[in-house]
Design a protein around this motif. Structure first.
Motif, PDB file in Angstrom:
ATOM      1  N   THR A 164       0.837  -1.205   0.000  1.00  0.00           N
ATOM      2  CA  THR A 164       0.000   0.000   0.000  1.00  0.00           C
ATOM      3  C   THR A 164       0.872   1.256   0.000  1.00  0.00           C
ATOM      4  OG1 THR A 164      -1.640  -1.208   1.257  1.00  0.00           O
ATOM      5  CG2 THR A 164      -1.910   1.168   1.162  1.00  0.00           C
TER       6      THR A 164
ATOM      7  N   GLY B  48      -6.936  -3.660   2.977  1.00  0.00           N
ATOM      8  CA  GLY B  48      -6.155  -4.645   3.728  1.00  0.00           C
ATOM      9  C   GLY B  48      -6.940  -5.857   4.161  1.00  0.00           C
ATOM     10  N   GLU B  49      -8.230  -5.679   4.399  1.00  0.00           N
ATOM     11  CA  GLU B  49      -9.082  -6.778   4.852  1.00  0.00           C
ATOM     12  C   GLU B  49     -10.516  -6.291   4.685  1.00  0.00           C
ATOM     13  OE1 GLU B  49      -9.171  -6.929   9.159  1.00  0.00           O
ATOM     14  OE2 GLU B  49      -7.930  -5.136   9.198  1.00  0.00           O
ATOM     15  N   PRO B  50     -11.481  -7.201   4.805  1.00  0.00           N
ATOM     16  CA  PRO B  50     -12.873  -6.753   4.664  1.00  0.00           C
ATOM     17  C   PRO B  50     -13.223  -5.749   5.760  1.00  0.00           C
ATOM     18  CG  PRO B  50     -12.713  -9.157   4.582  1.00  0.00           C
ATOM     19  CD  PRO B  50     -11.375  -8.659   5.007  1.00  0.00           C
TER      20      PRO B  50
ATOM     21  N   SER C 280     -14.068   0.515   0.124  1.00  0.00           N
ATOM     22  CA  SER C 280     -13.085  -0.465   0.572  1.00  0.00           C
ATOM     23  C   SER C 280     -12.416  -1.018  -0.669  1.00  0.00           C
ATOM     24  CB  SER C 280     -13.806  -1.571   1.342  1.00  0.00           C
ATOM     25  OG  SER C 280     -12.945  -2.664   1.555  1.00  0.00           O
ATOM     26  N   THR C 281     -11.175  -0.612  -0.872  1.00  0.00           N
ATOM     27  CA  THR C 281     -10.473  -0.920  -2.116  1.00  0.00           C
ATOM     28  C   THR C 281      -9.830  -2.290  -2.040  1.00  0.00           C
ATOM     29  OG1 THR C 281      -8.387   0.010  -1.344  1.00  0.00           O
ATOM     30  CG2 THR C 281      -9.924   1.530  -2.398  1.00  0.00           C
TER      31      THR C 281
ATOM     32  N   TRP D 237      -7.352  -5.103  -3.376  1.00  0.00           N
ATOM     33  CA  TRP D 237      -6.207  -5.441  -4.218  1.00  0.00           C
ATOM     34  C   TRP D 237      -5.233  -6.218  -3.377  1.00  0.00           C
ATOM     35  CZ3 TRP D 237      -1.339  -2.374  -4.063  1.00  0.00           C
ATOM     36  CH2 TRP D 237      -1.350  -1.360  -3.093  1.00  0.00           C
TER      37      TRP D 237
ATOM     38  N   THR E 185      -0.671  -7.434  -2.914  1.00  0.00           N
ATOM     39  CA  THR E 185       0.710  -7.178  -3.319  1.00  0.00           C
ATOM     40  C   THR E 185       0.910  -7.546  -4.793  1.00  0.00           C
ATOM     41  OG1 THR E 185       1.371  -7.745  -1.068  1.00  0.00           O
ATOM     42  CG2 THR E 185       3.117  -7.654  -2.716  1.00  0.00           C
TER      43      THR E 185
ATOM     44  N   ASN F 275     -16.875  -3.932  -1.637  1.00  0.00           N
ATOM     45  CA  ASN F 275     -15.721  -3.404  -2.363  1.00  0.00           C
ATOM     46  C   ASN F 275     -16.168  -2.638  -3.597  1.00  0.00           C
ATOM     47  OD1 ASN F 275     -14.662  -6.379  -1.283  1.00  0.00           O
ATOM     48  ND2 ASN F 275     -13.312  -4.669  -0.875  1.00  0.00           N
TER      49      ASN F 275
ATOM     50  N   ASP G 290      -8.861 -15.442  -2.503  1.00  0.00           N
ATOM     51  CA  ASP G 290      -9.895 -14.886  -1.621  1.00  0.00           C
ATOM     52  C   ASP G 290     -11.253 -15.513  -1.924  1.00  0.00           C
ATOM     53  OD1 ASP G 290      -8.558 -13.028  -0.013  1.00  0.00           O
ATOM     54  OD2 ASP G 290      -8.588 -11.509  -1.575  1.00  0.00           O
TER      55      ASP G 290
ATOM     56  N   ARG H 290      -9.581 -14.699   3.159  1.00  0.00           N
ATOM     57  CA  ARG H 290      -8.715 -15.635   2.445  1.00  0.00           C
ATOM     58  C   ARG H 290      -9.326 -17.027   2.372  1.00  0.00           C
ATOM     59  NH1 ARG H 290      -4.910 -13.689  -0.767  1.00  0.00           N
ATOM     60  NH2 ARG H 290      -4.116 -15.819  -0.708  1.00  0.00           N
TER      61      ARG H 290
ATOM     62  N   LYS I  88      -4.591 -12.731   7.983  1.00  0.00           N
ATOM     63  CA  LYS I  88      -4.461 -11.280   7.906  1.00  0.00           C
ATOM     64  C   LYS I  88      -4.581 -10.715   9.318  1.00  0.00           C
ATOM     65  CE  LYS I  88      -4.574  -9.081   4.411  1.00  0.00           C
ATOM     66  NZ  LYS I  88      -3.630  -8.449   3.570  1.00  0.00           N
TER      67      LYS I  88
ATOM     68  N   ARG J 197      -0.159  -9.440   6.187  1.00  0.00           N
ATOM     69  CA  ARG J 197      -0.304 -10.773   5.622  1.00  0.00           C
ATOM     70  C   ARG J 197       0.772 -11.705   6.165  1.00  0.00           C
ATOM     71  NH1 ARG J 197      -0.656 -11.083  -0.893  1.00  0.00           N
ATOM     72  NH2 ARG J 197      -0.131 -13.267  -1.185  1.00  0.00           N
TER      73      ARG J 197
HETATM   74  C1  WT7 Z   1      -5.121  -9.612   0.748  1.00  0.00           C
HETATM   75  C2  WT7 Z   1      -3.879  -9.064   0.099  1.00  0.00           C
HETATM   76  C3  WT7 Z   1      -3.520  -4.364  -1.033  1.00  0.00           C
HETATM   77  C4  WT7 Z   1      -2.839  -3.721   0.021  1.00  0.00           C
HETATM   78  C5  WT7 Z   1      -2.847  -4.351   1.352  1.00  0.00           C
HETATM   79  C6  WT7 Z   1      -2.984  -5.828   1.382  1.00  0.00           C
HETATM   80  C7  WT7 Z   1      -7.097  -8.753   1.648  1.00  0.00           C
HETATM   81  C8  WT7 Z   1      -7.034  -6.387   0.806  1.00  0.00           C
HETATM   82  C9  WT7 Z   1      -9.125  -5.823   0.940  1.00  0.00           C
HETATM   83  C10 WT7 Z   1     -10.423  -5.234   0.967  1.00  0.00           C
HETATM   84  C11 WT7 Z   1     -11.282  -7.293   1.676  1.00  0.00           C
HETATM   85  C12 WT7 Z   1      -9.005  -7.168   1.334  1.00  0.00           C
HETATM   86  C13 WT7 Z   1      -7.432  -9.880   0.712  1.00  0.00           C
HETATM   87  C14 WT7 Z   1      -6.227  -9.933  -0.208  1.00  0.00           C
HETATM   88  N1  WT7 Z   1      -7.689  -7.477   1.245  1.00  0.00           N
HETATM   89  N2  WT7 Z   1      -7.892  -5.374   0.625  1.00  0.00           N
HETATM   90  N3  WT7 Z   1     -10.627  -3.947   0.634  1.00  0.00           N
HETATM   91  N4  WT7 Z   1     -11.471  -6.009   1.346  1.00  0.00           N
HETATM   92  N5  WT7 Z   1     -10.078  -7.897   1.699  1.00  0.00           N
HETATM   93  O1  WT7 Z   1      -2.111  -6.491   0.503  1.00  0.00           O
HETATM   94  O2  WT7 Z   1      -0.852  -7.918   2.091  1.00  0.00           O
HETATM   95  O3  WT7 Z   1      -0.932  -8.483  -0.360  1.00  0.00           O
HETATM   96  O4  WT7 Z   1      -2.938  -8.782   1.110  1.00  0.00           O
HETATM   97  O5  WT7 Z   1      -5.669  -8.640   1.619  1.00  0.00           O
HETATM   98  O6  WT7 Z   1      -7.546 -11.051   1.445  1.00  0.00           O
HETATM   99  O7  WT7 Z   1      -6.032 -11.194  -0.806  1.00  0.00           O
HETATM  100  P1  WT7 Z   1      -1.621  -7.940   0.827  1.00  0.00           P
END
Ligand code: WT7
Length: 660
Positions: free
Chosen positions: A322, A398-400, A422-423, A425, A427, A450, A513, A528, A534, A539
């Motif tokens: 992020t 980062g998470e729901p 809630s964006t 995405w 890594t 989302n 996911d 996940r 998370k 992660r």
């Molecule tokens: C995992 C990726 C992207 C930057 C921070 C995380 C979860 C991420 C959301 C959201 C629900 C989300 C997923 C994904 N996640 N954003 N808005 N709503 N879940 O990056 O450490 O690579 O983790 O974070 O489970 O697979 P990351």
């Protein structure tokens, strides 16, 4: 699981006055979206043209060798140039680019340690550091450098400097341990480490250089270490000929050094970043230069709607993706003014963040559900002490985000007058993929969703056979077309790249996911579908924690799972089989928790450790973590036909109940 069971407000549309003129109905959005993905290459080219290229691309997307897709092939550009030089050539030259606040604050909460940089200031610093890296340390294009730095301006400055000369950055989160750092240096074969003597967190000094020294005992590829004096500690051990304080490292660098930005091929890697997966060691996720820049630039405009009078603040750490995309690159591509801080949200008081928003008049905030839930617990009185009326956009990542947390923040931070999404995405995606896009069109908001995929991205939810599931049914989240910011490979392991992401469903990117689509096509990511945990949005892989536990002399076997936590989303717990003759005492529990802190990092510390004499396994010897999760959450066990020894589950249950 269906939407109803989760109590998701999938039919509740939320509008507000401020955004009414940008709000469109979802049908109109899908028509626009359809055009973008049907003309994928032209769509992305039209955005790429808004950036400045030293040499135009010959092909937007080279899909001749899937899944090794290449973007903007033949094009040449430079991220350091785009983020900085480009603005220095305009009226933005002396526009404020970065406002930084250190942790020390006085009794009234006022910051006593602040630094501000205009674009021209940054340009000078970046050129000097690039000159130092190139001339004093011989760093050249393609070399990897590891950055193990706290949240200080020198971190983004070093990254722009590296990208200016084509070096590949490998940022390691400053909360990771010496072992984790050593693994990441070794796998990336970094020649250089840039670090600091230490930093502040919750009023305490964290001694960073000591951790680096420990890591380097196991990491022989490193020739030099540059140490920035963040704290000015006077007892930092320095190895003669290897370690240099920043000011010594800069010896001979002219005050007005200029380093011509290299012409970097679009497909040349800009950074790698380690992240956890289901099995095995963390993977070095590799990102290109051109595709990533285009993806980040587009989402900066659509999702954050940044304009010249905005004050942008992303609360993430640059040690995670992020911060890479939405602190270091994104806002600077836009020529924005952004805030960066050192410290913690609740120190010295739970209103550190609100005082920052008020002090600088932050208009766009990018934060996390964990932070919001933490603030909910502290109560509304803390945000109420401050004027947050400048905020016009909030996003979380980062998470729901649970609907209650969404509503709390919408009301108490956004005064029910912000665009708030809630964006989704990861890594691997390099940038936001599924999100509301108030800078483009805003479809009606719903608490906890989302939203639909952004234009140019085709996301779907599929069943075990890769077939799209009907609305309301839980399935796996996939991406059906390549996208510009996508990972290129896993460092040193292209096979693993294919296996992890492109083999589960042929031709589709498997995100790992669970998600559901509602009747409007909005996506609700649930969490996940694999062994990734998370913790407060960070992660972690069960494998890393388990191997850390097994490395302790008392431990024979270990199984780690994530269980729901009201604040952190998830926390790890561990079931541990001790070696023969070792007693499972509370003392040992404490020691094992400390052991994880030392070998992985404080964020990985298990919330509880349960001693058992055996783990539930399949007949072929695979640990059935699913059953342990059922034990800990009280969920039904489900299918146990492959379980080798049923008493293992009974025992886990007993161990769990005992510590309740
Ligand atoms: C995992 C990726 C992207 C930057 C921070 C995380 C979860 C991420 C959301 C959201 C629900 C989300 C997923 C994904 N996640 N954003 N808005 N709503 N879940 O990056 O450490 O690579 O983790 O974070 O489970 O697979 P990351």
């Amino acid at each position: 699981m269906s939407l109803e069971e989760k109590n998701l407000p999938f039919d509740e549309y939320i509008y507000n006055d401020k955004w009414r003129s940008r709000t469109i109905d979802i049908k109109t959005y899908w028509e626009y979206h359809k055009k973008s993905v049907e003309n994928l290459e032209e769509f992305w080219a039209s955005i790429a043209r808004e950036l400045e290229w030293f040499r135009p691309w010959e092909k937007v997307l080279d899909a001749s060798n899937p899944p090794f897709y290449k973007w903007f092939v033949g094009g040449e550009l430079n991220l350091s140039y785009l983020a900085i030089d480009r603005h220095v050539k305009t009226w933005r030259k002396n526009k404020l680019a970065l406002i930084w606040e250190g942790e020390p604050v006085d009794q009234t909460g006022y910051p006593t340690d602040r630094r501000k940089f205009t674009y021209y200031d940054l340009w000078r610093e970046v050129n000097r550091v690039a000159y130092m890296l190139r001339n004093n340390f011989g760093i050249k294009k393609g070399d990897r450098i590891t950055l193990y730095l706290p949240m200080i301006p020198e971190l983004p400055i070093a990254m722009y400097a590296a990208w200016r000369i084509g070096a590949i950055t490998n940022v390691v989160f400053s909360g990771f341990s010496a072992d984790a750092l050593a693994d990441r240096i070794n796998d990336s074969q970094s020649r250089l480490v840039i670090t600091a003597d230490g930093f502040w967190r919750r009023g305490k000094v964290v001694r960073l250089k000591d951790i680096v020294d420990k890591a380097l005992e196991k990491a022989p590829s490193v020739e030099n270490v540059i140490v920035y004096k963040r704290l000015g500690l006077n007892d930092v051990p320095m190895t003669e000929g290897r370690d240099w304080f920043w000011d010594k490292a800069m010896a001979g660098v002219p005050h007005n050094a200029y380093v011509e930005p290299e012409r970097i091929e679009s497909t040349h890697p800009s950074y790698m970043l380690y992240t956890s997966g289901t099995t095995g060691k963390p993977k070095g996720i590799v990102h290109d230069t051109g595709g990533w820049a285009v993806h980040v630039y587009a989402t900066m405009k659509w999702v954050f709607d940044l304009r010249d009078d905005d004050i942008y603040w992303c609360t993430a750490d640059i040690g995670w993706v992020t911060g890479h995309s939405y602190i270091v690159l994104g806002p600077m591509l836009m020529g924005a003014t952004q805030v960066m801080y050192e410290g913690a949200p609740d120190f010295p008081q739970p209103d550190r963040w609100w005082s920052i928003i008020e002090r600088y008049g932050v208009t766009v905030l990018y934060t996390s559900p964990t932070a919001i839930r933490t603030f909910m617990r502290f109560g509304e009185e803390w945000p109420r002490k401050h004027d947050l009326s400048t905020l016009r956009i909030i996003h979380s990542v980062g998470e729901p985000i649970n609907p209650e947390a969404w509503r709390w923040a919408y009301t108490n931070l956004g005064y029910q007058n912000v665009a708030f999404g809630s964006t989704w995405w990861m890594t691997e995606t390099g940038g936001i993929v599924i999100s509301h896009a108030p800078g483009l069109y805003l479809v009606p908001m719903k608490a906890g969703t989302n939203g639909p995929p952004l234009p140019g991205f085709e996301a779907d939810v599929v069943d075990d056979n890769g077939k799209p599931v009907p609305p309301g049914v839980k399935g796996y989240l996939v991406l059906k077309r390549p996208w510009p910011g996508m990972l290129q490979t896993i460092w040193g392991d292209p096979e693993r790249y294919i296996k992890t992401y492109w083999s589960r469903f042929p031709g589709m990117f498997y995100a790992g996911d669970y998600a559901i689509k509602d009747k409007d096509g909005y996506i609700w990511v649930l969490g996940r579908a694999d062994e990734v945990i998370k913790v407060a949005g960070h992660r972690l892989g069960t494998y890393e924690l388990e191997s850390a536990l097994i490395s302790h002399p008392a431990v024979a076997e270990a199984a780690v799972i994530g269980i729901p936590d009201p604040i952190k989303g998830e926390v790890p717990i561990a079931f541990v089989v001790l070696k023969q003759g070792v007693a499972g005492t509370d003392e040992l529990r404490k020691e094992l928790r400390q052991h994880i802190r030392n070998t992985v990092g404080p964020i990985a510390e298990p919330a509880q450790i349960y001693f058992v004499t055996k783990l539930p396994k399949t007949r072929s010897g695979k640990i059935m973590r699913r059953l342990l999760r059922a034990v800990a959450t009280g969920a039904p066990l489900g299918d146990v036909t492959t379980l080798e020894d049923e008493t293992s589950v009974e025992e886990a249950k007993r161990a769990y109940e005992e510590l309740k």
